[in-house]
Design an enzyme around this catalytic site. Sequence first.
Site, PDB file in Angstrom:
ATOM      1  N   GLU A 281       0.863  -1.172   0.000  1.00 37.04           N
ATOM      2  CA  GLU A 281       0.000   0.000   0.000  1.00 37.04           C
ATOM      3  C   GLU A 281       0.908   1.233   0.000  1.00 37.04           C
ATOM      4  OE1 GLU A 281      -2.797   0.456   3.217  1.00 37.04           O
ATOM      5  OE2 GLU A 281      -3.732   2.152   2.170  1.00 37.04           O
TER       6      GLU A 281
ATOM      7  N   ARG B 158       6.731 -12.882   9.051  1.00 41.24           N
ATOM      8  CA  ARG B 158       7.296 -11.591   8.701  1.00 41.24           C
ATOM      9  C   ARG B 158       8.669 -11.422   9.337  1.00 41.24           C
ATOM     10  NH1 ARG B 158       3.957  -7.109   9.332  1.00 41.24           N
ATOM     11  NH2 ARG B 158       5.699  -5.861  10.022  1.00 41.24           N
TER      12      ARG B 158
ATOM     13  N   LYS C 218       4.764   0.246   8.834  1.00 44.70           N
ATOM     14  CA  LYS C 218       4.567   1.574   8.237  1.00 44.70           C
ATOM     15  C   LYS C 218       3.710   2.458   9.119  1.00 44.70           C
ATOM     16  CE  LYS C 218       3.752   0.097   3.847  1.00 44.70           C
ATOM     17  NZ  LYS C 218       2.366  -0.070   3.584  1.00 44.70           N
TER      18      LYS C 218
END
Length: 562
Positions: free
Chosen positions: A39, A264, A274
């Site tokens: 994104e 992750r 983020k």
Amino acid sequence: MPHEAGLVERPEDFIRQRIRADLDSGNLDGPVTTRFPPEPNGFLHIGHAKSIFLNSDLARENNGRFNLRFDDTNPLTETPEFVESMQTDIRWLGVQWDGTVKFASGYFEQLYEWAEELVRRGHAYVDDLSADRIREMRGTLTEPGRNSPFRDRSPEENLRLLREMKDGLHPDGSKVLRARIDMASPNINLRDPVLYRIAHARHHQTGDQWCIYPMYDWAHGQSDSIERVTHSICTLEFADHNPLYQWFLDRLGVYKPIQLEFARLELTHTVLHKRVLRRIMAKGLLDGWDDPRLGTLAGLRRRGVPPVAIRNLCRQVGVARANTMVEIQKFEHCIREELNQTARRRMGVLDPVKLVVTTYPEGETDLLEAVNNPEDSSQGTRMVSFSREVWVERADYMDDPPRRFHRLAVGREVRLRYAWLVICTGVVRDSDGRVVEIHCTHDPASRGGTAPDGRKVRGTIHWVDSRTAVPAEVHLLDHLFADPNAGQASPDEVMDHFNPDSRRIVTGAQVEPGTLEDARADTIQLERIGYFKADSAAPDRPVLLRTVPLRDSWKKIQNKTA
Ligand code: ATP
Ligand code: MG
């Protein structure tokens, strides 16, 4: 796989095994296709690099396709600058996506048509409840949710309202479109998730064309399907979304990719979210997204970290199904390993004190040959100038040194790297007793730094000719967060862990001429100190950022005896 320069071996992992099995069973009706779907609401970080390398490698290893697709469903937080920076950062990693850059917004029309189809078939409804009410009625892990009073609107009414939403007849937040699944499902993602919300906001790709925007879950799987992604690889937190991913595609009866989840990357002392990074940016304490203390790719690039080191870290960490925290020291090790092979050596003195070679003729200079990289002879040698007065590190002299201090002290002999063997004869002090000059005599037969009689001189120190030295400002960078687990802190708390010593600025350093020019192009090593990159954010000033320190053998001994 052909061996690639500088890369470590990669072990086999469960995703590769799964893809091999899918290929063997003939289940795939097209080339292996993967994607990286960020994104554009911030800068990419080293966690994203793990996903980029994994997805692009899988495609390459299988002669498949690798897509870059921006998951641009929220115009309120996304910008074209983030779209740009992400592409720059992916290219910098050495990764190239196949075909054109793709955008979820490029599929808005199709997504909307599919939404109408779900509405017509009774699988979706327009809900007038506020976002807060929807949240309250969703239930919890132990309690089922409750049906919205609007859940049983007729398909005709829902279709009319959805079109009104699309046509801008309703204000933000007044209505949403929801899937009609099961408010009692044990999986909260299946409790009538929202598909569309109203936002009268200009979108960076579609302008004012839309005032309803799809939610992540509605856009994501369908975008994968449109692109005929065979393996939709995401991080573990999306495992709970997989049933919803499948539910949509099953209802629509369209091509269904296989979703696979992996752990992750998390690094100690580093924030890799983020949304947390955005909050840190808003506080204005850092230089920006490319602050060299951050784990963003732009920050790592500015700091002089080579992309190969990032790739090697990801390879060493591997692809697993359990979340683990990786020590930042492991990353620093990867950086050193790579730079040790590639970085040009230069000499520079951070805390200079003058060393006078009293036996060396005044006014004379000499040019001495210095090796550019002892690990790589193809980098050749250079000539460095020497004269009677050179700069050396203040810490390389001690008044009353312990036995194992192999540096300057009265009566001791050391090697000035590439130059001469010198014996310290005394020091000059100022009125505060501070050493301002170190006096030495040199052995004229030791030019280049070797003893003609083969006598052993254990200490070698670096130096810079005072006549040709260039001043520099050096930024000694350290972990941004003192607490190793700061990466897990909430956005509100994370700056409580800020390390005030994360950037120590040293003014008055003296470096060999040409060092800054070299360090603008590539990361260099200042011998015995560390690796440095010229700060690209200060193109007109001589600023060196420390990428990583070298391990200091003396410190180790000190720590051991302490
Ligand atoms: P962030 O929390 O940093 O915003 P995100 O998942 O919300 O992460 P996206 O832009 O949606 O950010 O991420 C794009 C892709 O990168 C996703 O497929 C996601 O799974 C992957 N990704 C994000 N963070 C990591 C990480 N730390 N390690 C590995 N992959 C990651
Ligand atoms: Mg996300």
